[in-house]
Design an enzyme around this catalytic site. Structure first.
Site, PDB file in Angstrom:
ATOM      1  N   VAL A 115       0.882  -1.054  -0.080  1.00 52.67           N
ATOM      2  CA  VAL A 115      -0.021   0.043  -0.043  1.00 52.67           C
ATOM      3  C   VAL A 115       0.775   1.302  -0.163  1.00 52.67           C
ATOM      4  CG1 VAL A 115      -1.693   1.357   1.335  1.00 52.67           C
ATOM      5  CG2 VAL A 115      -2.066  -0.887   1.223  1.00 52.67           C
ATOM      6  N   SER A 138      -9.085  -2.458   7.455  1.00 52.08           N
ATOM      7  CA  SER A 138      -8.985  -3.511   6.382  1.00 52.08           C
ATOM      8  C   SER A 138     -10.548  -4.114   6.105  1.00 52.08           C
ATOM      9  CB  SER A 138      -7.894  -4.589   6.696  1.00 52.08           C
ATOM     10  OG  SER A 138      -8.513  -5.785   6.026  1.00 52.08           O
ATOM     11  N   SER A 139     -10.986  -4.829   5.251  1.00 53.22           N
ATOM     12  CA  SER A 139     -12.341  -5.416   5.047  1.00 53.22           C
ATOM     13  C   SER A 139     -12.386  -6.415   6.039  1.00 53.22           C
ATOM     14  CB  SER A 139     -12.526  -5.744   3.622  1.00 53.22           C
ATOM     15  OG  SER A 139     -11.767  -6.863   3.050  1.00 53.22           O
ATOM     16  N   CYS A 140     -11.102  -7.000   6.566  1.00 52.96           N
ATOM     17  CA  CYS A 140     -11.195  -8.201   7.240  1.00 52.96           C
ATOM     18  C   CYS A 140     -11.450  -8.154   8.701  1.00 52.96           C
ATOM     19  CB  CYS A 140     -10.024  -9.056   7.026  1.00 52.96           C
ATOM     20  SG  CYS A 140      -8.716  -8.316   7.895  1.00 52.96           S
ATOM     21  N   TYR A 175      -5.363  -9.501  14.635  1.00 49.93           N
ATOM     22  CA  TYR A 175      -5.003  -8.345  13.572  1.00 49.93           C
ATOM     23  C   TYR A 175      -6.317  -7.504  13.661  1.00 49.93           C
ATOM     24  CZ  TYR A 175      -4.579  -6.169   9.127  1.00 49.93           C
ATOM     25  OH  TYR A 175      -4.340  -5.157   8.046  1.00 49.93           O
ATOM     26  N   LYS A 207      -6.724  -3.495  14.298  1.00 43.00           N
ATOM     27  CA  LYS A 207      -7.034  -2.363  13.420  1.00 43.00           C
ATOM     28  C   LYS A 207      -8.247  -1.704  13.894  1.00 43.00           C
ATOM     29  CE  LYS A 207      -4.126  -2.399  10.054  1.00 43.00           C
ATOM     30  NZ  LYS A 207      -3.526  -1.079   9.578  1.00 43.00           N
ATOM     31  N   PRO A 221     -10.084  -0.724   3.124  1.00 42.80           N
ATOM     32  CA  PRO A 221      -9.809  -1.429   1.777  1.00 42.80           C
ATOM     33  C   PRO A 221     -10.165  -2.740   1.879  1.00 42.80           C
ATOM     34  CG  PRO A 221      -7.773  -0.935   2.927  1.00 42.80           C
ATOM     35  CD  PRO A 221      -8.839  -0.410   3.751  1.00 42.80           C
ATOM     36  N   HIS A 271      -1.102 -13.408   0.821  1.00 45.31           N
ATOM     37  CA  HIS A 271      -2.605 -13.599   0.461  1.00 45.31           C
ATOM     38  C   HIS A 271      -2.885 -14.245  -0.992  1.00 45.31           C
ATOM     39  CE1 HIS A 271      -2.547  -9.845   2.947  1.00 45.31           C
ATOM     40  NE2 HIS A 271      -3.334 -10.362   3.410  1.00 45.31           N
TER      41      HIS A 271
HETATM   42  O1  GFB Z   1      -6.062 -14.048   1.006  1.00 39.26           O
HETATM   43  P1  GFB Z   1      -6.038 -14.689   2.135  1.00 39.26           P
HETATM   44  O2  GFB Z   1      -5.282 -15.263   2.835  1.00 39.26           O
HETATM   45  O3  GFB Z   1      -6.710 -13.764   3.198  1.00 39.26           O
HETATM   46  O4  GFB Z   1      -7.307 -16.050   1.994  1.00 39.26           O
HETATM   47  P2  GFB Z   1      -8.490 -13.467   3.638  1.00 39.26           P
HETATM   48  C1  GFB Z   1      -8.264 -15.783   0.988  1.00 39.26           C
HETATM   49  C2  GFB Z   1      -8.975 -16.937   0.646  1.00 39.26           C
HETATM   50  O5  GFB Z   1      -8.133 -17.682  -0.299  1.00 39.26           O
HETATM   51  C3  GFB Z   1      -9.069 -17.972   1.692  1.00 39.26           C
HETATM   52  C4  GFB Z   1      -7.859 -18.889   0.036  1.00 39.26           C
HETATM   53  O6  GFB Z   1     -10.523 -18.735   1.676  1.00 39.26           O
HETATM   54  C5  GFB Z   1      -8.015 -19.020   1.468  1.00 39.26           C
HETATM   55  O7  GFB Z   1      -8.272 -20.307   2.270  1.00 39.26           O
HETATM   56  N1  GFB Z   1      -6.415 -19.616  -0.736  1.00 39.26           N
HETATM   57  C6  GFB Z   1      -6.531 -20.515  -1.482  1.00 39.26           C
HETATM   58  C7  GFB Z   1      -5.457 -19.091  -0.183  1.00 39.26           C
HETATM   59  N2  GFB Z   1      -5.168 -20.820  -1.584  1.00 39.26           N
HETATM   60  C8  GFB Z   1      -4.653 -19.833  -1.067  1.00 39.26           C
HETATM   61  C9  GFB Z   1      -3.347 -19.565  -0.619  1.00 39.26           C
HETATM   62  O8  GFB Z   1      -2.478 -20.151  -1.421  1.00 39.26           O
HETATM   63  N3  GFB Z   1      -2.886 -18.695  -0.044  1.00 39.26           N
HETATM   64  C10 GFB Z   1      -3.584 -18.029   0.678  1.00 39.26           C
HETATM   65  N4  GFB Z   1      -3.234 -16.962   1.554  1.00 39.26           N
HETATM   66  N5  GFB Z   1      -4.859 -18.103   0.494  1.00 39.26           N
HETATM   67  C11 GFB Z   1      -7.021 -11.820   4.948  1.00 39.26           C
HETATM   68  C12 GFB Z   1      -6.812 -11.570   6.598  1.00 39.26           C
HETATM   69  O9  GFB Z   1      -8.204 -12.690   5.047  1.00 39.26           O
HETATM   70  O10 GFB Z   1      -7.708 -10.406   4.531  1.00 39.26           O
HETATM   71  C13 GFB Z   1      -5.630 -10.561   6.441  1.00 39.26           C
HETATM   72  O11 GFB Z   1      -6.434 -12.732   7.258  1.00 39.26           O
HETATM   73  C14 GFB Z   1      -6.004  -9.361   5.821  1.00 39.26           C
HETATM   74  O12 GFB Z   1      -5.714 -10.026   8.089  1.00 39.26           O
HETATM   75  C15 GFB Z   1      -6.455  -9.655   4.523  1.00 39.26           C
HETATM   76  O13 GFB Z   1      -6.934  -8.715   6.338  1.00 39.26           O
HETATM   77  C16 GFB Z   1      -6.883  -8.568   3.635  1.00 39.26           C
HETATM   78  O14 GFB Z   1      -8.932 -12.676   2.532  1.00 39.26           O
HETATM   79  O15 GFB Z   1      -9.027 -14.919   4.015  1.00 39.26           O
END
Ligand code: GFB
Length: 314
Positions: A16, A108-110, A137, A141, A164, A180
């Site tokens: 960001v 953050s939206s989460c 987290y 936030k 965001p 992510h």
């Molecule tokens: O992007 P992500 O880690 O964050 O996971 P969140 C989003 C979705 O993608 C989940 C799936 O349902 C994961 O199971 N996913 C599939 C994966 N394959 C993968 C992979 O290889 N890596 C990851 N990371 N996910 C975050 C928050 O939640 O959102 C943070 O934990 C942050 O705090 C972020 O604020 C914006 O969207 O679930």
């Protein structure tokens, strides 16, 4: 804020912060202040106070934070809450004490409740239980948003908060474990294609839905709001539509040119089922995101290819 204002971008090397810095430089802002975490430890109140006293910033984009994907949040909960609380408290308090004109804080939206009505509006914050995988987290936030609101109420400061949605773009974290989903899949599909692997794994069931905003659009919205919005209510920043993780994987396959099988590893967590933002407040002010997902993903993939760690042959 005008072109000769003294603007501090905290976290300018991150996804960001680097986009906000790019946006300000491109617009001709001439007095930009940055510090790496090696030069200035934002979790140390004394260092932050000395920095504010020496440099006297007038506007602050507080994009410095400890961030990570669903597994990173799950594995390091104490780091996520401690570092983010320390950064927010030190910077927001010093901004008040040193008379900063305006500060923009990144939420953050989460941090909305796990089962908030969809699409989520700003007033849904704090109306239900949080997603357990990133609660530390999220609480940190939410505390940052409350700090801005409390300082505005008690001290008459002009500290605004934005929310965001999931972001992607250049300078993202592409680490397979801590990143992510979008950068993680770009890298994994790329490596699967390079290695001729017959299948590639996606975490979870593929059914959760996520909204993706290119970070250059976010930066544009942050400058837009710094120039036009004051108030203690957070402002959602998103694209107003979402895709399932399975649909996202399809687009990644098209962008990367991977034609093998996609396998879902349901031993990994899905996290929040959906977290689509209601972007009515911001669109009512006249701002809309400009980058379509596939085009944004293709430019991010190009950036990844030009900047990925070169694999040294064993
Ligand atoms: O992007 P992500 O880690 O964050 O996971 P969140 C989003 C979705 O993608 C989940 C799936 O349902 C994961 O199971 N996913 C599939 C994966 N394959 C993968 C992979 O290889 N890596 C990851 N990371 N996910 C975050 C928050 O939640 O959102 C943070 O934990 C942050 O705090 C972020 O604020 C914006 O969207 O679930």
């Amino acid at each position: 804020m005008n072109l000769d204002s003294r603007v501090y971008v905290a976290g300018h090397r991150g996804l960001v912060g680097s986009a906000i810095l790019r946006r300000l430089q491109g617009a001709g802002y001439g007095d930009l202040l940055t510090r790496t975490s090696g030069e200035l430890d934002l979790t140390d109140a004394r260092e932050v106070d000395a920095f504010f006293g020496e440099e006297r910033p007038e506007y602050i984009f507080l994009a410095a934070a400890k961030v990570g994907g669903i597994l990173a949040n799950n594995d390091y909960p104490a780091d996520f809450i401690r570092e983010n609380l320390a950064i927010e408290l030190n910077v927001i308090d010093a901004a008040h004490r040193w008379g900063v004109e305006k500060l923009l804080f990144l939420g953050s939206s989460c941090i909305y409740p796990k089962f908030a009505p969809q699409p989520m509006r700003e007033e849904h914050l704090l109306t239900g239980e949080l997603e357990p995988t990133n609660r530390p987290y999220a609480v940190a936030k939410i505390a940052g948003i409350e700090l801005c609101r409390a300082y505005n109420a008690q001290h008459g400061t002009d500290f605004v908060s934005v929310m965001p949605t999931n972001l992607y773009g250049p300078n993202d974290n592409f680490d397979p474990e801590t990143s992510h989903v979008l950068p993680a899949l770009l890298r994994r599909f790329h490596e699967a294609r390079e290695r001729g692997e017959p299948s590639v794994t996606v975490w979870g069931t593929g059914s959760p839905r996520r909204e993706f905003l290119h970070v250059d659009d976010l930066a544009d919205a942050c400058v837009f709001l710094m120039e036009r919005y004051s108030g203690s209510e957070p402002v959602n920043i998103g694209v107003g539509e979402d895709v399932s993780i399975a649909e996202l994987a399809e687009v990644v396959g098209e962008v990367v040119g991977y034609e093998g099988e996609v396998v879902f590893d349901t031993s990994k967590p899905d996290g929040t089922p959906r977290k689509l933002l209601d972007v009515g407040k911001l669109s009512g002010m006249g701002w809309r995101a400009a980058t379509p997902l596939k085009a944004g993903m293709a430019s991010t993939y190009k950036w990844f290819l030009a900047n990925r760690p070169v694999e040294t042959p064993e």
